[in-house]
Design a protein around this motif. Structure first.
Motif, PDB file in Angstrom:
ATOM      1  N   GLY A   1      69.128  -7.814 -12.420  1.00  0.00           N
ATOM      2  CA  GLY A   1      68.944  -7.266 -13.753  1.00  0.00           C
ATOM      3  C   GLY A   1      67.570  -6.712 -14.041  1.00  0.00           C
ATOM      4  O   GLY A   1      67.330  -6.180 -15.129  1.00  0.00           O
ATOM      5  N   ALA A   2      66.643  -6.837 -13.106  1.00  0.00           N
ATOM      6  CA  ALA A   2      65.290  -6.328 -13.340  1.00  0.00           C
ATOM      7  C   ALA A   2      65.307  -4.815 -13.419  1.00  0.00           C
ATOM      8  O   ALA A   2      65.971  -4.148 -12.623  1.00  0.00           O
ATOM      9  CB  ALA A   2      64.356  -6.788 -12.228  1.00  0.00           C
ATOM     10  N   THR A   3      64.583  -4.269 -14.387  1.00  0.00           N
ATOM     11  CA  THR A   3      64.547  -2.825 -14.565  1.00  0.00           C
ATOM     12  C   THR A   3      63.483  -2.193 -13.685  1.00  0.00           C
ATOM     13  O   THR A   3      62.555  -2.860 -13.226  1.00  0.00           O
ATOM     14  CB  THR A   3      64.251  -2.472 -16.036  1.00  0.00           C
ATOM     15  N   GLY A   4      63.618  -0.893 -13.476  1.00  0.00           N
ATOM     16  CA  GLY A   4      62.616  -0.170 -12.726  1.00  0.00           C
ATOM     17  C   GLY A   4      61.426   0.187 -13.599  1.00  0.00           C
ATOM     18  O   GLY A   4      61.483   0.127 -14.828  1.00  0.00           O
ATOM     19  N   VAL A   5      60.333   0.553 -12.961  1.00  0.00           N
ATOM     20  CA  VAL A   5      59.135   0.986 -13.675  1.00  0.00           C
ATOM     21  C   VAL A   5      58.703   2.331 -13.115  1.00  0.00           C
ATOM     22  O   VAL A   5      59.005   2.677 -11.969  1.00  0.00           O
ATOM     23  CB  VAL A   5      57.987  -0.036 -13.539  1.00  0.00           C
ATOM     24  N   SER A   6      57.987   3.083 -13.919  1.00  0.00           N
ATOM     25  CA  SER A   6      57.494   4.372 -13.464  1.00  0.00           C
ATOM     26  C   SER A   6      56.352   4.168 -12.476  1.00  0.00           C
ATOM     27  O   SER A   6      55.735   3.103 -12.419  1.00  0.00           O
ATOM     28  CB  SER A   6      57.005   5.200 -14.648  1.00  0.00           C
ATOM     29  N   LEU A   7      56.086   5.204 -11.703  1.00  0.00           N
ATOM     30  CA  LEU A   7      54.958   5.123 -10.774  1.00  0.00           C
ATOM     31  C   LEU A   7      53.641   4.904 -11.510  1.00  0.00           C
ATOM     32  O   LEU A   7      52.747   4.227 -11.011  1.00  0.00           O
ATOM     33  CB  LEU A   7      54.881   6.407  -9.938  1.00  0.00           C
ATOM     34  N   TRP A   8      53.530   5.478 -12.720  1.00  0.00           N
ATOM     35  CA  TRP A   8      52.322   5.272 -13.514  1.00  0.00           C
ATOM     36  C   TRP A   8      52.172   3.807 -13.885  1.00  0.00           C
ATOM     37  O   TRP A   8      51.063   3.255 -13.850  1.00  0.00           O
ATOM     38  CB  TRP A   8      52.353   6.126 -14.786  1.00  0.00           C
ATOM     39  N   ALA A   9      53.272   3.145 -14.240  1.00  0.00           N
ATOM     40  CA  ALA A   9      53.225   1.730 -14.604  1.00  0.00           C
ATOM     41  C   ALA A   9      52.865   0.868 -13.401  1.00  0.00           C
ATOM     42  O   ALA A   9      52.244  -0.188 -13.547  1.00  0.00           O
ATOM     43  CB  ALA A   9      54.563   1.290 -15.188  1.00  0.00           C
ATOM     44  N   ALA A  10      53.276   1.311 -12.219  1.00  0.00           N
ATOM     45  CA  ALA A  10      52.945   0.566 -11.008  1.00  0.00           C
ATOM     46  C   ALA A  10      51.491   0.766 -10.594  1.00  0.00           C
ATOM     47  O   ALA A  10      50.896  -0.110  -9.956  1.00  0.00           O
ATOM     48  CB  ALA A  10      53.873   0.993  -9.866  1.00  0.00           C
TER      49      ALA A  10
END
Length: 277
Positions: free
Chosen positions: A37-46
């Motif tokens: 259930g974990a959502t993805g994050v943008s490359l900027w957030a990473a």
């Protein structure tokens, strides 16, 4: 160009290649967690929280002179211990692929990343003196700007991913959180930063050591990769876990305070922090 420069350039090239390939293929949202259930994050957030922490750490120097662990260790012994740790770092992802992430996972982790190195250190040392790679912290305030900037960007700002994981019952969650604290937040920082990176620093210099330990830390998470998209998976692991390891490695090299980086790792791993926020 010096050997240190070549190694640093090669390590940075891996990160640049990972981010570039993800952008060019349109994979600008990546998963930082393998939890259901974990959502993805943008490359900027990473990238941005870790980058901000590194930049602030570069600007805020510790006032006290920092100890240089293992500086007096004989080079032949240092080389042997480093190869032992590198072998363990490579063996662990292979073991995870074989045993999965079930009950045997923490057993394999403790055995390969703790027991084997400690036994190996003792055998390599022989009659020589014990080595201390984790010095007593001499600075606490200097890391705070970097830690606060990372926390605000990674956990509070719009870059922070929402909490969407499927949580178990409270008792299971508490037990799992304790196991995670011991076998991830603490164990991984002791192995990849205090043990491995410190020895690599003594042999090859600061940045080659930071980059190498960060990429080996990323390799530990290859079990997250979808077999049907191996290239994207490898790039995503480098872009997420690799860049996190780079930040942790720089904070360790800059301040030599193991408890600060364990705290950051704990915040990342414990779902209670996201629940409170």
């Amino acid at each position: 160009m010096s050997r240190t420069g070549l190694l640093t350039g090669a390590g940075l090239a891996v990160f640049v290649l990972a981010y570039t390939s993800l952008i060019l293929t349109g994979n600008t949202v990546i998963r930082q967690s393998a939890d259901p259930g974990a959502t993805g994050v943008s490359l900027w957030a990473a990238l941005l929280p870790q980058l901000a922490a590194v930049l602030l750490a570069m600007l805020v120097a510790p006032r006290a002179a920092l100890p240089q662990p293992l500086s007096g260790l004989p080079r032949p012994r240092l080389v042997k211990e480093t190869w032992l740790l590198l072998a363990a770092a490579v063996a662990f992802p292979i073991a995870v692929a074989l045993v999965g992430r079930g009950l045997l996972y923490p057993v394999a982790k403790i055995t390969i990343l703790v027991v084997v190195p400690l036994v190996g250190f003792r055998l390599i040392r022989g009659d020589g003196p014990a080595a201390r790679s984790i010095p007593r912290p001499v600075t606490w305030l200097a890391p705070l700007p970097a830690v606060i900037a990372w926390f605000l960007l990674a956990e509070v700002s719009p870059l922070s991913p929402p909490l969407t994981q499927q949580l178990p019952d409270p008792v299971t969650l508490a037990i799992g959180s304790l196991i995670t604290l011991l076998t991830a937040s603490a164990l991984e920082e002791f192995f990849y930063r205090a043990w491995l990176q410190t020895r690599l620093e003594a042999l090859y210099g600061r940045w080659p050591a930071i980059l190498a330990s960060a990429l080996l830390f990323a390799a530990m998470h290859v079990s997250h990769i979808n077999p049907e998209a191996i290239g994207v998976g490898i790039a995503s692991v480098v872009a997420a876990q690799g860049i996190f390891g780079l930040m942790q490695g720089y904070l360790w090299a800059r301040y030599r305070n193991i408890w600060v980086i364990i705290l950051i790792h704990t915040i990342v791993n414990l779902v209670y922090v996201d629940m409170l926020i």
